[in-house]
Design a protein around this motif. Structure first.
Motif, PDB file in Angstrom:
ATOM      1  N   GLN A 167     -38.230 -53.125  -1.781  1.00  0.00           N
ATOM      2  CA  GLN A 167     -36.854 -52.860  -1.375  1.00  0.00           C
ATOM      3  C   GLN A 167     -36.459 -51.390  -1.529  1.00  0.00           C
ATOM      4  O   GLN A 167     -35.482 -50.951  -0.931  1.00  0.00           O
ATOM      5  N   VAL A 171     -33.723 -49.011   0.664  1.00  0.00           N
ATOM      6  CA  VAL A 171     -32.705 -48.378  -0.178  1.00  0.00           C
ATOM      7  C   VAL A 171     -32.767 -46.867   0.007  1.00  0.00           C
ATOM      8  O   VAL A 171     -31.753 -46.203   0.224  1.00  0.00           O
ATOM      9  N   THR A 174     -31.371 -45.927   3.389  1.00  0.00           N
ATOM     10  CA  THR A 174     -29.909 -45.970   3.402  1.00  0.00           C
ATOM     11  C   THR A 174     -29.329 -44.750   2.700  1.00  0.00           C
ATOM     12  O   THR A 174     -28.447 -44.072   3.235  1.00  0.00           O
ATOM     13  N   TYR A 178     -27.061 -41.845   4.529  1.00  0.00           N
ATOM     14  CA  TYR A 178     -25.632 -41.638   4.243  1.00  0.00           C
ATOM     15  C   TYR A 178     -25.399 -40.362   3.455  1.00  0.00           C
ATOM     16  O   TYR A 178     -24.386 -39.694   3.631  1.00  0.00           O
ATOM     17  N   LEU A 182     -22.925 -37.288   4.301  1.00  0.00           N
ATOM     18  CA  LEU A 182     -21.986 -36.708   3.339  1.00  0.00           C
ATOM     19  C   LEU A 182     -22.185 -35.196   3.264  1.00  0.00           C
ATOM     20  O   LEU A 182     -21.225 -34.425   3.362  1.00  0.00           O
TER      21      LEU A 182
ATOM     22  N   VAL B 366     -29.645 -52.842  -0.883  1.00  0.00           N
ATOM     23  CA  VAL B 366     -29.312 -52.114   0.344  1.00  0.00           C
ATOM     24  C   VAL B 366     -27.860 -52.386   0.706  1.00  0.00           C
ATOM     25  O   VAL B 366     -27.101 -51.474   1.060  1.00  0.00           O
ATOM     26  N   LEU B 369     -25.512 -50.551  -1.760  1.00  0.00           N
ATOM     27  CA  LEU B 369     -25.594 -49.103  -1.576  1.00  0.00           C
ATOM     28  C   LEU B 369     -24.828 -48.694  -0.316  1.00  0.00           C
ATOM     29  O   LEU B 369     -24.082 -47.708  -0.301  1.00  0.00           O
ATOM     30  N   ARG B 370     -25.006 -49.483   0.728  1.00  0.00           N
ATOM     31  CA  ARG B 370     -24.293 -49.216   1.968  1.00  0.00           C
ATOM     32  C   ARG B 370     -22.789 -49.309   1.737  1.00  0.00           C
ATOM     33  O   ARG B 370     -22.019 -48.449   2.174  1.00  0.00           O
ATOM     34  N   TYR B 373     -21.523 -46.229  -0.090  1.00  0.00           N
ATOM     35  CA  TYR B 373     -21.367 -45.047   0.772  1.00  0.00           C
ATOM     36  C   TYR B 373     -20.218 -45.232   1.761  1.00  0.00           C
ATOM     37  O   TYR B 373     -19.556 -44.271   2.124  1.00  0.00           O
ATOM     38  N   PHE B 374     -20.003 -46.469   2.185  1.00  0.00           N
ATOM     39  CA  PHE B 374     -18.900 -46.747   3.119  1.00  0.00           C
ATOM     40  C   PHE B 374     -17.560 -46.378   2.502  1.00  0.00           C
ATOM     41  O   PHE B 374     -16.618 -46.036   3.206  1.00  0.00           O
ATOM     42  N   PHE B 376     -17.409 -44.283  -0.566  1.00  0.00           N
ATOM     43  CA  PHE B 376     -17.542 -42.973  -1.209  1.00  0.00           C
ATOM     44  C   PHE B 376     -17.395 -41.830  -0.199  1.00  0.00           C
ATOM     45  O   PHE B 376     -16.613 -40.896  -0.414  1.00  0.00           O
ATOM     46  N   VAL B 377     -18.130 -41.887   0.918  1.00  0.00           N
ATOM     47  CA  VAL B 377     -18.129 -40.768   1.865  1.00  0.00           C
ATOM     48  C   VAL B 377     -16.739 -40.547   2.442  1.00  0.00           C
ATOM     49  O   VAL B 377     -16.211 -39.425   2.376  1.00  0.00           O
ATOM     50  N   ILE B 380     -14.362 -39.041  -0.299  1.00  0.00           N
ATOM     51  CA  ILE B 380     -14.617 -37.620  -0.588  1.00  0.00           C
ATOM     52  C   ILE B 380     -14.075 -36.751   0.541  1.00  0.00           C
ATOM     53  O   ILE B 380     -13.373 -35.762   0.314  1.00  0.00           O
TER      54      ILE B 380
END
Lengths: 253, 407
Positions: A167, A171, A174, A178, A182, B366, B369-370, B373-374, B376-377, B380
């Motif tokens: 995994q 991970v 991703t 992202y 950012l 996953v 984490l996604r 970021y959805f 967090f980004v 910010i």
């Protein structure tokens, strides 16, 4: 606490050296690698976007684009390691000050900066680097850490999964994807604003080109650094100018 | 080549055609003679006398009509006339010693798609009179090759498509085994809408036996052959029958995901079989699929590709994914990955999201984490934009003030 920074002042020009030639070169190399990584990376994230194909055709083919992305990634990683080693050596040898180090007081500076920007207080008195620069520096460093680590995992998925569960690959993908978004957005919104579009520096803050900042700007934007470099000047000016500056702000300090 | 009469008579039953053809022919010819003579009478005599060419042309026209007309119409060999003999068990000796049956069961042609439309001579253009001369062929294949040209005169569009395909390339390179129209569609017993029915996997199996044996036991093959499902892919679903490209070529391989998507992205169809219709979109989001999307965009085809559907699922031997023999069932997946990633370890297959969108139960790391970021980004960036906006206004104010002070 802070070892003295190398003082290179050309009084006759009324400017002070802010970035050495090595630091300027480091910035330009980082910027070039960042742009290359963005150009070769974005089409991979947005592979079904209408413009992705044009970028691939512009570069030639996908394999070449991926090779460029990976080589630029290695250069970026190598460069980050080089930077960390040499910057720490400089600090250890007492050649550079810990002027980028974050302090809890910086949080207060952020608050004051917002108050000033909202027109509710005086301009916060920054040292050699203010909180915006510190935020960007550490954001960049941490982001680079994430990008380099996940990039390595994605380049060596077989080796990575020998030790780690499968995994980690999605991970890492991703996070890489992202985190890159950012980084790109921070560069556009934060860095390009502060270095190009801010009314004081528009169209470009040339400090990164020739490395020098005028004493006037240093006094205005980094007054603590100015006081540290020119204590006697700051003292004599302080008698006359401080009240004037204070009066120009809507509310006194 | 069938003449204009064939084109007209295709719409008329053979018996009626037989009756009206001499009448029509006579009317036609007499009409032509009348028109020619009338034209010669109307054209000023001086003009004809002055130029011999004019008279010669007129005479030639009249002659051609007088002689050529009956000759063209005289070939009306009716289907009845053919069947009269060919209902008998006739045999033709071929030069290689074998013989071929010349008996055409009347029902075969009569019930075929062409039965009510075409004269026998539309295809057998070398038969001009009854009884006809003896025909000679090297062997059975030479006979088929000889008559295969007949299809092209009416089905020109299909023939053009066929010329783009690998079977035509083989034929024109002299490979006599490559299929002719009749090999798949049949000769005398062509069915109506014959393309679909003629192209059963069994027809292809005549040459492509090995793929057929695999297909027979695959999930698609069992659906079509055993269950008679009409919405299950046969050979020509994936190998377009006329333009059929060489499936080993990159042009074909790079389009395989689109090919499978034709059915596997069709939600009602997939629901009917209890399958996910998200397999293509999830594939395209992952590394392999994103690569294919970009490879398709580049100017030249790549020398090699990342995995497409068939690399993991198999080609003619695709099985249900839960089948214990399936290449993609968990127990076999590592070996499938190792086809391209030879050093893949036991952990490696789990790096593939298996066509599932990440959720709290599948690939939770996953998913979360996604989610992180959805939030967090945008947070910010929103803060930064807020700061930048305030700062911009403040800097402008400060600048205006210092200008005023200086003034």
């Amino acid at each position: 606490m802070m070892p003295p920074e190398e003082k290179d002042v050309r009084e006759e020009e009324g400017s002070v050296l802010r970035f050495t030639r090595r630091q300027r070169l480091e910035h330009h190399i980082m910027a070039a690698l960042f742009i290359l990584l963005t150009v070769t990376g974005l089409p991979q994230k947005f592979s079904d976007a209408f413009w992705a194909g044009s970028v691939v055709r512009l570069i030639g083919d996908l394999d070449l684009m991926r090779w460029l992305h990976r080589m630029a990634g290695f250069a970026f990683g190598g460069f980050t390691v080089y930077f960390l080693v040499f910057a720490s050596l400089d600090v250890l040898r007492g050649r550079a000050a810990l002027s980028m180090a974050p302090f809890l007081s910086d949080l207060r500076e952020v608050y004051r900066g917002l108050l000033w920007a909202a027109g509710l207080g005086p301009r916060p008195a920054a040292g050699r680097f203010d909180y915006r620069e510190k935020l960007e520096f550490w954001g960049m460093l941490l982001g680079s850490g994430v990008m380099i680590l996940t990039g390595l995992i994605l380049y060596f998925p077989i080796q990575a999964t020998r030790w780690l569960p499968g995994q980690v690959i999605p991970v890492a993908k991703t996070a890489h994807s992202y985190e890159a978004m950012l980084a790109l957005m921070v560069i556009v919104v934060w860095h390009l604003y502060n270095a190009m579009f801010r009314p004081g520096v528009f169209p470009l803050d040339t400090t990164i080109i020739h490395g020098r900042m005028s004493l006037g700007r240093l006094r205005e934007e980094h007054p603590l650094e100015f006081e540290r470099l020119f204590p006697e000047k700051a003292a004599e000016e302080g008698e006359e100018e401080r009240p004037a500056r204070g009066a120009s702000d809507p509310s006194p300090a | 080549m069938p003449g204009p009469a064939d084109r007209i008579f295709r719409r008329i039953p053979p018996l009626a055609a037989l009756l009206i053809s001499p009448v029509l022919g006579t009317v036609f010819v007499l009409g032509f003679i009348f028109l020619t003579l009338a034209a010669m009478a109307i054209i000023p005599v001086k003009l004809i006398r002055r130029g011999r060419g004019g008279r010669a042309a007129g005479l030639f026209l009249a002659g051609a009509v007088l002689l050529g007309g009956p000759a063209a119409w005289g070939q009306a060999v009716s289907n009845e006339m053919c069947i009269n003999c060919h209902k008998l068990p006739l045999q033709m000796k071929l030069k290689d010693g074998s013989s071929v049956s010349l008996q055409i069961p009347a029902a075969d042609f009569g019930k075929s798609a062409h039965g009510s439309l075409l004269l026998c001579t539309a295809c057998h253009t070398d038969i001009k009179k009854v009884p006809h001369d003896k025909l000679e062929f090297e062997d059975r294949r030479a006979l088929s090759l000889h008559y295969s040209r007949a299809c092209t005169s009416c089905h020109g569009g299909k023939f053009k498509e066929f010329q783009e395909g690998i079977h035509w390339r083989l034929l024109s390179a002299g490979d006599r085994r490559a299929p002719l129209c009749a090999d798949c569609h049949g000769a005398h017993a062509i069915t109506k809408g014959g393309v679909a029915k003629g192209f059963t996997p069994q027809a292809c199996a005549k040459c492509h036996e090995k793929p057929y044996r695999q297909y027979e036991t695959s999930v698609h093959g069992r659906g079509l052959i055993q269950n008679g499902a009409k919405d299950v892919p046969g050979c020509s679903t994936c190998h377009p029958s006329h333009t059929g490209q060489d499936p080993r070529k990159m042009e074909f391989r790079i389009n395989i995901p689109q090919l499978c998507a034709d059915c596997h992205q069709n939600k009602p169809l997939m629901e009917k079989y209890g399958l996910s219709s998200q397999v293509v979109s999830t594939y395209l989001e992952d590394f392999h699929g994103a690569s294919i999307s970009l490879y398709r965009e580049q100017r030249n085809l790549p020398p090699r590709l990342t995995a497409v559907c068939t690399d993991c699922h198999g080609i003619h031997d695709i099985l249900r994914v839960k089948d214990p023999d399936s290449k993609v069932v968990r127990e076999n997946l590592m070996r499938t990955c190792q086809k391209c990633h030879p050093d893949a370890s036991l952990n490696f297959p789990a790096s593939w999201l298996s066509h599932y969108p990440p959720s709290t139960t599948r690939y939770p790391l996953v998913f979360f984490l996604r989610l992180f970021y959805f939030i967090f980004v945008p947070a910010i960036i929103a803060c930064m934009l807020f700061h930048v906006g305030l700062d911009f206004a403040a800097e402008l104010r400060a600048r205006r003030r210092s200008r005023k002070e200086r003034a």
